[in-house]
Design a protein around this motif. Structure first.
Motif, PDB file in Angstrom:
ATOM      1  N   ASP A  44     -11.245  31.782  -6.975  1.00 45.29           N
ATOM      2  CA  ASP A  44     -12.453  31.022  -7.317  1.00 45.29           C
ATOM      3  C   ASP A  44     -13.691  31.906  -7.236  1.00 45.29           C
ATOM      4  O   ASP A  44     -13.606  33.080  -6.881  1.00 45.29           O
ATOM      5  CB  ASP A  44     -12.571  29.762  -6.436  1.00 45.29           C
ATOM      6  CG  ASP A  44     -12.880  30.071  -4.962  1.00 45.29           C
ATOM      7  OD1 ASP A  44     -12.680  29.190  -4.117  1.00 45.29           O
ATOM      8  OD2 ASP A  44     -13.341  31.193  -4.661  1.00 45.29           O
ATOM      9  N   ARG A  45     -14.826  31.337  -7.555  1.00 44.94           N
ATOM     10  CA  ARG A  45     -16.064  32.129  -7.664  1.00 44.94           C
ATOM     11  C   ARG A  45     -16.467  32.787  -6.341  1.00 44.94           C
ATOM     12  O   ARG A  45     -17.277  33.695  -6.319  1.00 44.94           O
ATOM     13  CB  ARG A  45     -17.209  31.224  -8.146  1.00 44.94           C
ATOM     14  CG  ARG A  45     -17.499  30.107  -7.176  1.00 44.94           C
ATOM     15  CD  ARG A  45     -18.652  29.262  -7.505  1.00 44.94           C
ATOM     16  NE  ARG A  45     -19.159  29.427  -8.848  1.00 44.94           N
ATOM     17  CZ  ARG A  45     -20.003  28.592  -9.406  1.00 44.94           C
ATOM     18  NH1 ARG A  45     -20.400  27.532  -8.737  1.00 44.94           N
ATOM     19  NH2 ARG A  45     -20.450  28.780 -10.611  1.00 44.94           N
ATOM     20  N   ASN A  46     -15.875  32.323  -5.246  1.00 48.38           N
ATOM     21  CA  ASN A  46     -16.261  32.869  -3.937  1.00 48.38           C
ATOM     22  C   ASN A  46     -15.183  33.745  -3.318  1.00 48.38           C
ATOM     23  O   ASN A  46     -15.274  34.108  -2.148  1.00 48.38           O
ATOM     24  CB  ASN A  46     -16.606  31.709  -2.999  1.00 48.38           C
ATOM     25  CG  ASN A  46     -17.842  30.958  -3.490  1.00 48.38           C
ATOM     26  OD1 ASN A  46     -18.913  31.542  -3.646  1.00 48.38           O
ATOM     27  ND2 ASN A  46     -17.695  29.660  -3.777  1.00 48.38           N
ATOM     28  N   GLY A  47     -14.158  34.057  -4.096  1.00 44.87           N
ATOM     29  CA  GLY A  47     -13.127  34.978  -3.610  1.00 44.87           C
ATOM     30  C   GLY A  47     -11.992  34.298  -2.880  1.00 44.87           C
ATOM     31  O   GLY A  47     -11.115  34.960  -2.342  1.00 44.87           O
ATOM     32  N   ASN A  48     -11.997  32.967  -2.824  1.00 47.86           N
ATOM     33  CA  ASN A  48     -10.856  32.269  -2.232  1.00 47.86           C
ATOM     34  C   ASN A  48      -9.737  32.227  -3.270  1.00 47.86           C
ATOM     35  O   ASN A  48      -9.991  32.076  -4.463  1.00 47.86           O
ATOM     36  CB  ASN A  48     -11.261  30.838  -1.843  1.00 47.86           C
ATOM     37  CG  ASN A  48     -12.473  30.837  -0.908  1.00 47.86           C
ATOM     38  OD1 ASN A  48     -12.473  31.461   0.139  1.00 47.86           O
ATOM     39  ND2 ASN A  48     -13.541  30.149  -1.334  1.00 47.86           N
ATOM     40  N   ILE A  49      -8.495  32.379  -2.809  1.00 50.28           N
ATOM     41  CA  ILE A  49      -7.366  32.507  -3.739  1.00 50.28           C
ATOM     42  C   ILE A  49      -6.536  31.216  -3.687  1.00 50.28           C
ATOM     43  O   ILE A  49      -6.156  30.778  -2.587  1.00 50.28           O
ATOM     44  CB  ILE A  49      -6.472  33.698  -3.368  1.00 50.28           C
ATOM     45  CG1 ILE A  49      -7.318  34.952  -3.091  1.00 50.28           C
ATOM     46  CG2 ILE A  49      -5.465  33.997  -4.490  1.00 50.28           C
ATOM     47  CD1 ILE A  49      -6.552  36.089  -2.450  1.00 50.28           C
ATOM     48  N   TRP A  50      -6.281  30.601  -4.837  1.00 49.78           N
ATOM     49  CA  TRP A  50      -5.571  29.302  -4.904  1.00 49.78           C
ATOM     50  C   TRP A  50      -4.263  29.500  -5.657  1.00 49.78           C
ATOM     51  O   TRP A  50      -4.262  30.069  -6.752  1.00 49.78           O
ATOM     52  CB  TRP A  50      -6.419  28.266  -5.655  1.00 49.78           C
ATOM     53  CG  TRP A  50      -7.754  28.007  -5.036  1.00 49.78           C
ATOM     54  CD1 TRP A  50      -8.850  28.824  -5.059  1.00 49.78           C
ATOM     55  CD2 TRP A  50      -8.147  26.850  -4.288  1.00 49.78           C
ATOM     56  NE1 TRP A  50      -9.908  28.256  -4.372  1.00 49.78           N
ATOM     57  CE2 TRP A  50      -9.500  27.036  -3.898  1.00 49.78           C
ATOM     58  CE3 TRP A  50      -7.501  25.667  -3.916  1.00 49.78           C
ATOM     59  CZ2 TRP A  50     -10.209  26.098  -3.143  1.00 49.78           C
ATOM     60  CZ3 TRP A  50      -8.205  24.721  -3.177  1.00 49.78           C
ATOM     61  CH2 TRP A  50      -9.540  24.936  -2.792  1.00 49.78           C
ATOM     62  N   ALA A  51      -3.162  29.037  -5.063  1.00 52.22           N
ATOM     63  CA  ALA A  51      -1.857  29.089  -5.736  1.00 52.22           C
ATOM     64  C   ALA A  51      -1.420  27.645  -5.995  1.00 52.22           C
ATOM     65  O   ALA A  51      -1.114  26.900  -5.064  1.00 52.22           O
ATOM     66  CB  ALA A  51      -0.835  29.799  -4.869  1.00 52.22           C
ATOM     67  N   TRP A  52      -1.447  27.245  -7.282  1.00 56.54           N
ATOM     68  CA  TRP A  52      -1.198  25.841  -7.645  1.00 56.54           C
ATOM     69  C   TRP A  52       0.277  25.619  -7.967  1.00 56.54           C
ATOM     70  O   TRP A  52       0.873  26.376  -8.732  1.00 56.54           O
ATOM     71  CB  TRP A  52      -2.054  25.457  -8.856  1.00 56.54           C
ATOM     72  CG  TRP A  52      -3.507  25.294  -8.523  1.00 56.54           C
ATOM     73  CD1 TRP A  52      -4.493  26.239  -8.610  1.00 56.54           C
ATOM     74  CD2 TRP A  52      -4.132  24.124  -7.988  1.00 56.54           C
ATOM     75  NE1 TRP A  52      -5.696  25.728  -8.163  1.00 56.54           N
ATOM     76  CE2 TRP A  52      -5.500  24.429  -7.776  1.00 56.54           C
ATOM     77  CE3 TRP A  52      -3.676  22.839  -7.651  1.00 56.54           C
ATOM     78  CZ2 TRP A  52      -6.406  23.519  -7.244  1.00 56.54           C
ATOM     79  CZ3 TRP A  52      -4.584  21.910  -7.144  1.00 56.54           C
ATOM     80  CH2 TRP A  52      -5.930  22.242  -6.942  1.00 56.54           C
ATOM     81  N   TRP A  53       0.814  24.572  -7.385  1.00 56.49           N
ATOM     82  CA  TRP A  53       2.177  24.119  -7.704  1.00 56.49           C
ATOM     83  C   TRP A  53       2.014  23.007  -8.730  1.00 56.49           C
ATOM     84  O   TRP A  53       1.721  21.879  -8.379  1.00 56.49           O
ATOM     85  CB  TRP A  53       2.857  23.625  -6.443  1.00 56.49           C
ATOM     86  CG  TRP A  53       4.286  23.202  -6.607  1.00 56.49           C
ATOM     87  CD1 TRP A  53       5.074  23.283  -7.741  1.00 56.49           C
ATOM     88  CD2 TRP A  53       5.134  22.629  -5.595  1.00 56.49           C
ATOM     89  NE1 TRP A  53       6.314  22.793  -7.504  1.00 56.49           N
ATOM     90  CE2 TRP A  53       6.405  22.402  -6.191  1.00 56.49           C
ATOM     91  CE3 TRP A  53       4.946  22.295  -4.267  1.00 56.49           C
ATOM     92  CZ2 TRP A  53       7.473  21.841  -5.465  1.00 56.49           C
ATOM     93  CZ3 TRP A  53       5.996  21.744  -3.538  1.00 56.49           C
ATOM     94  CH2 TRP A  53       7.260  21.538  -4.150  1.00 56.49           C
TER      95      TRP A  53
END
Ligand code: HGY
Ligand code: MN
Ligand code: MN
Ligand code: MN
Length: 399
Positions: A52-61
């Protein structure tokens, strides 16, 4: 995964991140390797990864969407930290997905595993920087200007890692997708040892904050300068270090720590010209943390004046006492057959998110009771128990 391989993976991740020395932001090379590990591990589970725009990493199932069940933690560490604080929550979240996929479960809601950036604030000084930016609880300009001990700003470090620091800031779209957030974390005290349980449900996070005390005096020669002619900032700094313990002890349940103290220029035969120290203060309930800091600030000013020095005191971060979502807390206990509840003195991203979405925590027993040090540990069977407990509650939350 088997308990042993799970434990082995956590140890590997923990070791990798130690190569970064003190904690590094997710944009930094050391964290970059951890990002690579996370992305590869997530893709093996057919999760779709985005940053995301703030560097958090999301792994979507499955497809990202509203009312999502989100679980995860952080990968960054404190200087000299253990292997479990952060990685246990991330590895367990991925393992929980693997457990659910293996039994043919498919979430009935959007589902994501998240890695928050710079949770420890070990590099840029403000804890939970990624979740604070996501929720808009830190001003983006202030965040961009934060400096690491080498004087590199968060904006520079992020741009170097290929991000656009101009995009930092509240992310209502990403935040708006979260239905409930659950963080699994290694316990950072003795609670579960004393309870004799492998897992507990979090209920509160005590108020905590960080203050910078900057003392300035007169640099001088250690041998040629008579005691009566000195204005040595180390003296009031030392007074604050000693008083922190005394004042915290007097509160009965408060904690005050000076873990970082930097004299400048730092020569053995040089009276320092300035001394910076950082106070980590945490007192359960009400405004007691700030009251403790006010008492130490008054003492610092008095000690500085006595030595003919100046002092500046700046609040660098503060979080009020957090109580996790009562319904989620009770559901977690029920789904886990009556797991005990545990307050914590440690801060977590779940504590930041709790101000915006229903959030909760699960803790896994740490047989040493030590954290933020190499002795931090969790036994293979407790790690396995935690991952299975996480899978159990995530299945309930996603149905
Ligand atoms: O400092 C803390 O409370 C947490 O470990 N970030
Ligand atoms: Mn920590
Ligand atoms: Mn942590
Ligand atoms: Mn945390």
């Amino acid at each position: 995964m088997t308990a042993t391989s799970l434990l082995g993976e956590i140890a590997d991740v923990g070791r990798d991140r130690k190569r970064g020395g003190y904690s590094r932001h997710a944009f930094d090379q050391a964290e970059g390797e951890l990002r690579t590990w996370f992305v590869e591990r997530a893709q093996r589970l057919s999760l779709d990864v985005e940053t995301d725009r703030n560097g958090n990493i999301w792994a979507w199932w499955g497809t990202p969407g509203p009312d999502a069940v989100v679980t995860g933690s952080h990968l960054d560490s404190v200087p000299g930290g253990g292997a479990f604080d952060g990685p246990l929550g991330v590895v367990s979240a991925l393992d929980a997905v693997e457990i659910l996929q293996a039994k043919g479960f498919r979430p009935g809601k959007p589902f994501a595993v998240v890695v928050f950036a710079e949770e420890e604030g070990g590099r840029f000084g403000v804890p939970c920087l990624g979740s604070r930016l996501l929720t808009g609880t830190i001003d983006a300009d202030k965040a961009r200007a934060l400096k690491d001990p080498d004087g590199i700003t968060f904006a520079e470090a992020s741009a170097k890692a290929g991000h656009d620091p101009e995009r930092f800031g509240a992310d209502p779209e990403a935040l708006g997708r979260i239905g409930r957030f659950l963080e699994l974390h290694v316990e950072q005290g003795r609670g579960l040892i004393d309870l004799g349980s492998p897992v507990a449900v979090g209920d509160t996070v005590i108020a905590h904050g960080r203050w910078r005390f900057s003392f300035s005096g007169q640099g001088n020669h250690a041998g040629a300068t008579l005691i009566g002619d000195r204005h040595d900032p180390m003296l009031p700094a030392a007074a604050v270090v000693g008083a922190a313990r005394r004042v915290a002890k007097a509160t009965g349940d408060g904690r005050a720590t000076v873990g970082r103290l930097v004299p400048t220029p730092g020569g053995t035969n040089v009276i320092a010209s300035t001394v910076d120290l950082w106070l980590d203060a945490r007192v359960p309930g009400g405004d007691r943390t700030r009251a403790l800091v006010a008492e130490l600030s008054a003492l610092a000013k008095e000690a500085a004046a006595e030595e003919g020095c100046l002092v500046e005191i700046a609040e660098e971060s503060y979080s009020d006492t957090v109580t996790f979502d009562a319904k989620l807390r009770d559901d977690l206990g029920k789904w886990l057959g009556g797991a005990p509840e545990l307050p914590t003195g440690a801060g977590h991203d779940a504590g930041i998110l709790a101000g915006f979405v229903p959030a909760g925590m699960l803790y896994v027993r740490n047989p040493t009771g030590v954290s933020h040090a190499p002795e931090e540990f969790a036994e293979a069977e407790d790690v396995d128990h935690g991952a299975r407990a996480l899978a159990t509650v995530l299945e309930h939350m996603s149905t």
